[in-house]
Design an enzyme around this catalytic site. Sequence first.
Site, PDB file in Angstrom:
ATOM      1  N   LYS A   1       1.143   5.816 -12.427  1.00 58.19           N
ATOM      2  CA  LYS A   1       0.206   6.665 -12.763  1.00 58.19           C
ATOM      3  C   LYS A   1       1.289   8.845 -13.309  1.00 58.19           C
ATOM      4  CE  LYS A   1      -3.695   4.071 -14.123  1.00 58.19           C
ATOM      5  NZ  LYS A   1      -4.015   4.754 -15.269  1.00 58.19           N
TER       6      LYS A   1
ATOM      7  N   SER B   1       2.753  -2.081  -9.497  1.00 57.28           N
ATOM      8  CA  SER B   1       2.173  -1.190  -9.804  1.00 57.28           C
ATOM      9  C   SER B   1       2.576   0.315  -8.870  1.00 57.28           C
ATOM     10  CB  SER B   1       1.369  -0.918 -11.120  1.00 57.28           C
ATOM     11  OG  SER B   1       0.249  -1.917  -9.848  1.00 57.28           O
TER      12      SER B   1
END
Length: 417
Positions: A55, A310
């Site tokens: 992110k 992720s």
Amino acid sequence: MAKYFPTLQAINRAKLTINEVLSGTPLAENLNLSEQFQARVMLKREDLQLVRSYKIRGAFNKIRSLSPEQLKNGIVCASAGNHAQGVAYSSYKLGTQAKIYMPTTTPKQKIKQVQMFGREFVEIVLCGDTYDQASAEALKDCEQNGKTFIHPFDDPLIIEGQATVALEIIQDSTCQIDYLFVPIGGGGLIAGVGSYFKQVSPNTKIIGVEPAGAPSMSASLKKGELVKLENIDKFVDGAAVQRVGELPFQICQEIIDDVVLVPEGRICTKILELYNRDAIVVEPAGALSIAALDYYADKIKGKNVVCIVSGSNNDITRTEEIKERSMLFEGLKHYFMIRFPQRAGALRDFLDNVLGPNDDITHFEYSKKTNREKGPAFVGIELSDKKDLEGLLLRMTEHGFVYEYINDKPDLFQYLI
């Protein structure tokens, strides 16, 4: 008006921008997974990123583009944790104040990480039970105070920042990639990564992966329009959204080859396997892409496969819940309301003649606080092999133990467990 689609030029520009604060993450073959699936399985290790998730890429790319006046006024975001950490670190590096709205269900570990990365530049507000509820409050703040909203996935600069994951995969790969498995929350990662691959490696199959309890992209693709889910399972907090972004949805209609829905229990099993076999610590959303391999075992045999890991922002206090969900899914943990026969030695009879040699009682609680001998008991039993359940049920009946199976009664199960 032409639809937005990330260009290679924009993605390359984003890579130059984020190089200010981070370097690339490794693309490494996982020997255990490769052997298990008889394929070459490579992991893109975004769990090793600076803020332990991808992110930071989109967040910094977006915030770096703001004018001095916008930075002075401050920024606002809503996030279940990972985007918040990317925004927090970016605000610290660029010296702008950030107000971050997070759902009240966000793990404490992620909240502490946000504060640590942002330091004095961050204010955290906990509100609502889901990302969507926190986002609504954040947008109100922006409208009232003239601040800039940093969307976690529905913004071109965010999507282009996340797309740099794909750029690195292509650069570091020594072979043609046949399958790419990408986790889906709001859709920003798969929109960016998928758009890059479709332009540079069009033969690669793009497989999106969602938690079964929050299939917002799958539902939208099936209907051909954005769908907002009324109820979702919030366990996979990094990927549990009621509605995906408009831009990601438009892009995903063009680039996704398939979406796999993975039950939360299987995700938990994969978290434990990665830790025990490979010493890899992942959060539930981080295990999504690897958990999907089981559903593609026949198709990926002999192929070159990449799974994007992720994130690794997992709260250690969730370990017991993860183990419990995994065992329930694997058929190794079973709960019963058992009414013991009204005779002396009934409990000893149960232990000696009903429990199998490898069965274990992990929970035992009388349902009545007084006059217990006349009330049923709530019993949790752990098996070493799920096939042993049939024998356990048969022996309970043979020895006169009246029982009610709780696992398949969700409302009662949630109340008792």
